[in-house]
Design an enzyme around this catalytic site. Structure first.
Site, PDB file in Angstrom:
ATOM      1  N   GLU A  87       0.840  -1.211   0.000  1.00 53.04           N
ATOM      2  CA  GLU A  87       0.000   0.000   0.000  1.00 53.04           C
ATOM      3  C   GLU A  87       0.871   1.256   0.000  1.00 53.04           C
ATOM      4  O   GLU A  87       0.619   2.217  -0.724  1.00 53.04           O
ATOM      5  CB  GLU A  87      -0.907  -0.021   1.225  1.00 53.04           C
ATOM      6  CG  GLU A  87      -1.688   1.260   1.456  1.00 53.04           C
ATOM      7  CD  GLU A  87      -1.688   1.698   2.905  1.00 53.04           C
ATOM      8  OE1 GLU A  87      -1.316   2.861   3.165  1.00 53.04           O
ATOM      9  OE2 GLU A  87      -2.039   0.882   3.774  1.00 53.04           O
ATOM     10  N   HIS A  88       1.959   1.247   0.795  1.00 56.21           N
ATOM     11  CA  HIS A  88       2.881   2.384   0.831  1.00 56.21           C
ATOM     12  C   HIS A  88       3.589   2.569  -0.503  1.00 56.21           C
ATOM     13  O   HIS A  88       3.722   3.689  -1.003  1.00 56.21           O
ATOM     14  CB  HIS A  88       3.930   2.162   1.927  1.00 56.21           C
ATOM     15  CG  HIS A  88       3.496   2.621   3.276  1.00 56.21           C
ATOM     16  ND1 HIS A  88       4.063   3.684   3.923  1.00 56.21           N
ATOM     17  CD2 HIS A  88       2.528   2.160   4.111  1.00 56.21           C
ATOM     18  CE1 HIS A  88       3.477   3.857   5.104  1.00 56.21           C
ATOM     19  NE2 HIS A  88       2.544   2.936   5.244  1.00 56.21           N
ATOM     20  N   GLU A 164      11.134   2.806   1.538  1.00 54.38           N
ATOM     21  CA  GLU A 164       9.859   2.923   2.245  1.00 54.38           C
ATOM     22  C   GLU A 164       9.857   2.180   3.578  1.00 54.38           C
ATOM     23  O   GLU A 164       8.979   2.391   4.410  1.00 54.38           O
ATOM     24  CB  GLU A 164       8.723   2.402   1.354  1.00 54.38           C
ATOM     25  CG  GLU A 164       7.331   2.877   1.752  1.00 54.38           C
ATOM     26  CD  GLU A 164       7.157   4.385   1.655  1.00 54.38           C
ATOM     27  OE1 GLU A 164       6.310   4.937   2.388  1.00 54.38           O
ATOM     28  OE2 GLU A 164       7.877   5.021   0.853  1.00 54.38           O
ATOM     29  N   GLU A 171       5.756   3.958  11.395  1.00 57.75           N
ATOM     30  CA  GLU A 171       4.310   3.844  11.620  1.00 57.75           C
ATOM     31  C   GLU A 171       4.031   2.716  12.603  1.00 57.75           C
ATOM     32  O   GLU A 171       3.192   2.847  13.497  1.00 57.75           O
ATOM     33  CB  GLU A 171       3.606   3.578  10.289  1.00 57.75           C
ATOM     34  CG  GLU A 171       2.104   3.525  10.408  1.00 57.75           C
ATOM     35  CD  GLU A 171       1.433   3.207   9.087  1.00 57.75           C
ATOM     36  OE1 GLU A 171       0.192   3.061   9.094  1.00 57.75           O
ATOM     37  OE2 GLU A 171       2.132   3.096   8.066  1.00 57.75           O
TER      38      GLU A 171
END
Length: 842
Positions: A87-88, A164, A171
């Site tokens: 998703e990132h 990433e 997070e």
């Protein structure tokens, strides 16, 4: 509302239409049609499902989403986190877009990128979302192309993953606080033996306030908060209520209250069915696509969360067995229904009258000065058929209090709320308002006292009755209520003291604003000194004199209905014979702020279960009163510039943070017009403790670089586009107009005419926008932000154990005086510990 003719109010007509609808009787076993209503829905040849609907709110915007029925539950143990990082990667690199160009595209069209804004991964799905302008056809085309890239063209190179990885890990780290550990335990308990347990630690975001567990599974959850070591008593009281319901069911009054609440919610949705936000509709269609039919079980799970374990499993079992025994013996009696008054205002006040009426064409608002001195400004809008916002304020608040009165008076609102600020106990008032879409809250702040709320136009009278009751009620302390409030406050203080973030925030405030009593958090020793009588007396004095209050109303207002109600309930508030809390806005007592005058850099060490690190950089600012309107606008643009550039640097280039925030504080709502304005700009982010110092240096260097070189043309155009799109959306919202009218009253330039102050503020925005270029932004950054010689840096890090601290010794400078002192202290500490151990053995 009997005085309202049906033909004069669209809301009234729609309400009548809703209440004339026939009730639909549906068997619980009957299958409901799954075809979505009111949307063009189907499948393309490639199998992709589509939902298309024309919707006018917000204007010239399209809410897009790509929903994929793939989530973390499909991962094997050695694949945990794959769904999330993909998703990132969608935003960092695809076949067509590289180096976060998708983010640049989103920002170039005014669609902000940020944490939690554009995508999420859950157990069962991954969803990408965008809200894009459609006044330019090419923008919509490219936005759909971006979704197509997300669907099949995400790039997965080793370099992309490494870039990433840091953002994803940060997070993850951000969720490893107490709440994150509670969630882990929650899922392990609820899904014991399920594959979901292994996946639960990679989920983002997670909402605890829902009964949906995972697809095909729901649960009924009860929770309560109690004092430390009060777990068993809290559990027992909850289980007794469950047993009471099983034995006696619900009373007719309880059922009628719930029925009224449900019907009120449905009625509101019906009244505003043509004004639903496109993003809400989009979310509905996403859920239609991704969710299957739920399976509802009857299992019950008890989960206990304590700072330190005190309740044992056997103790919990005993409580359950005890309640089961009482239920089987039918020893639990039903509750007695409370007496619920029919009317909020039992004796209607005599109506006041209008002394003066002013029209402000540039705002589309009307201002009334009532006979009791209260100013009332209302603006009629058609943005939402079922919404009226109300806000009132008066100058003079907690900043006026000396230290010996501060803590008692600051607790006045908390005690008053529990006693009942509208003349009724909160539980009684809740039943009185059941089914009425109305709510009013009260606040005693730093520089002003205020009330604010919202209501359906159909219940405007009820809202104004609550305001009337606020001014007419004298709150007196009730011993059992005060005891309960103090116990809750004590537990909150203890909870904050256990939280490492609290210690960090306290130190941030102390370093940046000084060690004044006003900024110190209330302690248990302060709590013991609170005088409930003085607290209530102070609160009562805050809402007594209507002549000091300005009231603003925005929404679906019919003046023919609203004016008589305003005159009766606001104009009917009696003016006291002597002024009470009557402050001249030019002489409000300023907060005792003491900003640092040099550069300060400090590390705050705090005990943690799992490592976290927070960074807070604060830059004092000062605005001269002559150019204040433009400078405040410049600050907002500068804050957005700094936020974008630090995110680009630390996340997109170095891949070390998840998100960054930059926000400005301009001394609250201090209205004095005869002084300069003080404040600060703060930069904050979280990161790996090991890289924090390096990232701080990078952030500081970036601010200095922007001051020396200025931003690029692209930077400026992006910020202008984001601000303009937000402004356009705001013009269609009641909240925006409420804020603008309040700002016009509360601005330092206000001198009795909100039309003039609104125009000055609006012209100031336009003037700054028109002048905003790389050179003018650079000049503003140099002029307003004295960063080079004046700022603070505070970093929160885990507290090191003695041996970890000693292990870091080789990193110290050999000739450092501080290092020598620390080594000496360490040596003495080790010697003392060794001696103690020897003594204990002897």
């Amino acid at each position: 509302m009997g005085s309202l003719p049906a033909e004069k109010s669209s809301s009234f007509t729609k309400m009548q239409s809703f209440r004339s609808l026939e009730l639909l009787n549906v068997s619980l076993n009957q299958e409901i049609n799954q075809q979505p209503f009111g949307v063009d829905h189907g499948r393309l040849e490639n199998g992709l499902a589509y939902y298309v609907r024309r919707n006018p709110k917000p204007k010239n915007r399209a809410a897009l989403a790509l929903a994929v029925k793939v989530g973390s539950v499909l991962e094997e143990e050695n694949e945990r986190g794959v769904a999330h990082i993909i998703e990132h990667l969608a935003f960092s690199a695809t076949k067509k877009y590289t180096n976060h160009n998708i983010v640049k595209f989103l920002e170039s069209i005014g669609a902000e990128f940020g944490p939690c804004n554009n995508a999420y991964t859950s157990f069962d799905e991954t969803v990408y979302e965008m809200l894009v302008p459609i006044d330019k056809p090419e923008v919509l085309s490219e936005a759909i192309l971006v979704l197509a890239e997300f669907s099949s063209e995400i790039r997965l190179s080793k370099d992309d993953l490494e870039k990433e990885r840091g953002a994803v890990m940060e997070e993850y780290r951000g969720g490893r606080n107490a709440n994150g550990r509670i969630e882990d335990a929650h899922w392990a308990l609820m899904m014991e033996g399920s594959k979901v347990v292994a996946m639960s630690f990679d989920i983002y975001p997670f909402a605890t306030a829902t009964s949906d567990l995972v697809r095909q599974s729901k649960a009924y959850m009860m929770s309560s908060y109690c004092k430390e070591k009060g777990t068993l008593e809290a559990l027992e009281s909850m289980l007794i209520e469950v047993a009471r319901v099983r034995l006696h069911g619900f009373s007719e009054r309880e059922i009628s209250v719930v029925r009224a609440l449900l019907l009120s919610s449905i009625e509101s949705a019906y009244l505003e069915r043509d004004q639903m936000e496109s993003t809400d509709l989009r979310d509905e269609y996403v859920q239609h696509f991704v969710d299957g039919k739920p399976v509802i079980g009857i299992d019950c799970v008890i989960k206990i969360v304590e700072p330190r374990a005190s309740a044992k499993i056997k103790d919990l079992q005993k409580v359950v067995m005890k309640i089961n025994k009482l239920e089987n013996e039918r020893s639990i009696i039903p509750w007695d229904d409370e007496d619920i008054p029919e009317e909020i205002v039992t004796s209607k006040p005599s109506a006041g009258n209008i002394v003066k009426q002013l029209e402000y064409a540039n705002i589309g608002a009307t201002e009334l000065i009532l006979s009791n001195g209260m100013r009332v400004c209302y603006k009629c809008t058609d943005f939402s058929d079922d919404e009226v916002l109300i806000s009132g304020f008066s100058y003079g608040g907690l900043s006026e209090l000396p230290e010996n009165k501060y803590f008692s008076c600051a607790m006045g609102s908390r005690i008053a709320e529990e006693v009942g600020v509208f003349g009724y106990k909160p539980s009684v008032l809740m039943d009185m308002l059941a089914g009425k879409r109305v709510g009013v809250n009260v606040d005693v702040g730093t520089y002003m006292r205020s009330f604010h709320g919202d209501c359906s136009p159909l219940y405007l009278e009820t809202a104004l009755q609550l305001v009337y009751q606020l001014f007419m009620t004298n709150v007196t302390p009730v011993e059992e209520v005060v005891k309960r409030v103090m116990q809750v406050e004590k537990e909150m203080i203890l909870a904050r003291e256990r939280d490492p973030i609290t210690a960090f925030r306290n130190r941030v405030v102390e370093v940046n604003y000084g060690n004044s009593y006003f900024f110190r958090p209330i302690s248990i020793s302060n709590l013991k000194k609170v005088d409930p009588m003085k607290a209530c007396e102070y609160f009562n004095s805050c809402f007594k004199d209507p002549s000091t209050f300005n009231v603003v109303m925005v929404g679906n207002i019919d003046p023919t209905v609203a004016l008589p109600l305003i005159l009766q309930y606001l104009g009917g508030i009696p003016k006291p014979s002597e002024p009470i809390s009557h402050f001249n806005s030019n002489y409000i007592k300023e907060l005792p702020l003491t900003y640092p005058t040099t550069i300060t850099r400090e590390v705050v060490h705090s005990p943690m279960v799992e490592e976290q690190c927070k960074v807070h950089i604060c830059i004092p600012i000062e605005l001269k009163k002559g150019t204040m309107v433009e400078e405040v606008q410049h600050i907002e643009f500068l804050s957005k510039l700094l936020e974008n550039k630090i995110l680009q640097l630390l996340r997109f280039k170095h891949g070390q943070i998840y998100g960054a925030s930059v926000y400005d504080f301009v001394d609250g709502f201090l209205p004095c017009i005869n002084t300069d304005l003080r404040g600060d700009i703060s930069i904050s982010f979280s990161c790996d403790p090991k890289t924090s110092s390096k990232l701080v240096d990078l952030a500081i260097d970036e601010v200095l670089r922007l001051q020396e070189e200025g931003p690029t043309d692209e930077d400026v155009s992006t910020i202008l586009e984001i601000e303009q799109r937000a402004h356009e959306n705001g013009l269609q919202e009641n909240d925006y107009w409420m804020d603008m009218i309040l700002q016009s009253y509360q601005s330092r330039i206000y001198s009795g005419d909100i039309g003039t102050s609104f125009k000055i503020l609006d012209d100031g925005r336009s003037k700054v926008r028109e002048s905003l270029k790389p050179l003018t932004m650079q000049s503003a950054l140099q002029r307003i932000v004295p960063f080079k010689n004046q700022h603070t840096v505070l970093i929160l890090k885990p507290q090191l154990s003695l041996f970890k601290w000693l292990r870091s010794f080789p990193q110290w400078t050999p000739l450092s005086k501080d290092a020598k002192i620390l080594v000496g202290i360490a040596g003495l500490t080790v010697l003392a510990l060794s001696f103690r151990k020897y003594s204990q053995k002897s």
